[in-house]
Motif scaffolding. Structure first.
Motif: not given
Length: 202
Positions: A125-133
């Motif tokens: 499980f990874m942290p992220a502030t945003a991911v695009d498709r």
């Protein structure tokens, strides 16, 4: 296209508008959906998962950590090391947290294991502030997880990875500039559920 730093700043500002009730509800939903993802990733058996502790306005992950533990799984939590590297500590409900020497977060005390231990996990499980498709991910800016995934990819032993964000942090394809060092993700965990991304993300 906006720069990574502009996107990161924008998402952080948006997250600060969330109420404590919204954040708590997001944590409960993430725990539910994340535990279901873990059950699928481990074929319903007890396994080890690498997680992290969401802080401040990040999606809360402590409910997920406790839910995974209650389901019989072992939990690895990261510790920041010099050179933007991570070590890992097994978490239990009695684990004590101390302030990190390298990042503005609290980290678990305990025996520190090298990142090779994550290669044997059932999922990350990874942290992220945003991911695009397209699977491009923006983290907190330190590059710790890109380095982790780079090493796991080089070893040929990368477990399934899933980025944890709020619903609004999942952006349209082409929103995030991709760099050679970036390691895309194929799945995203949001309060609304699991999202599988374009198969081009490796």
């Amino acid at each position: 296209m906006a720069s990574k730093e502009d996107i990161r700043s924008s998402r952080r500002l948006h997250r600060r508008t969330l109420s404590p009730e919204q954040i708590a509800a997001a944590g409960a939903s993430i725990a539910q959906h994340g535990t279901a993802w873990a059950a699928a990733a481990s074929s319903g058996t007890a396994a080890t998962f690498a997680v992290y502790v969401g802080v401040a306005f990040e999606p809360p992950t402590l409910p997920l950590i406790h839910s995974l533990h209650d389901a019989g799984h072992k939990i690895l939590l990261p510790v920041c090391e010099p050179g933007r590297q991570l070590s890992w500590v097994y978490w239990t409900p009695s684990t004590v947290f101390v302030r990190s020497s390298y990042a503005p977060i609290d980290e678990p005390e305990g025996e520190r294991l090298e990142s090779e231990v994550v290669a044997g996990a059932a999922g990350i499980f990874m942290p992220a502030t945003a991911v695009d498709r397209d699977g491009n991910r923006i983290g907190q800016g330190g590059g710790y997880y890109d380095r982790l995934l780079h090493g796991l990819d080089d070893s040929g032993r990368r477990p399934p990875t899933i980025a944890v964000v709020y619903d609004d942090d999942l952006l349209p394809s082409g929103s995030i500039p991709a760099e050679a060092f970036d390691r895309p993700v194929r799945e995203v965990l949001t309060p609304s559920g699991l999202v599988r991304l374009d198969d081009r993300a490796q």
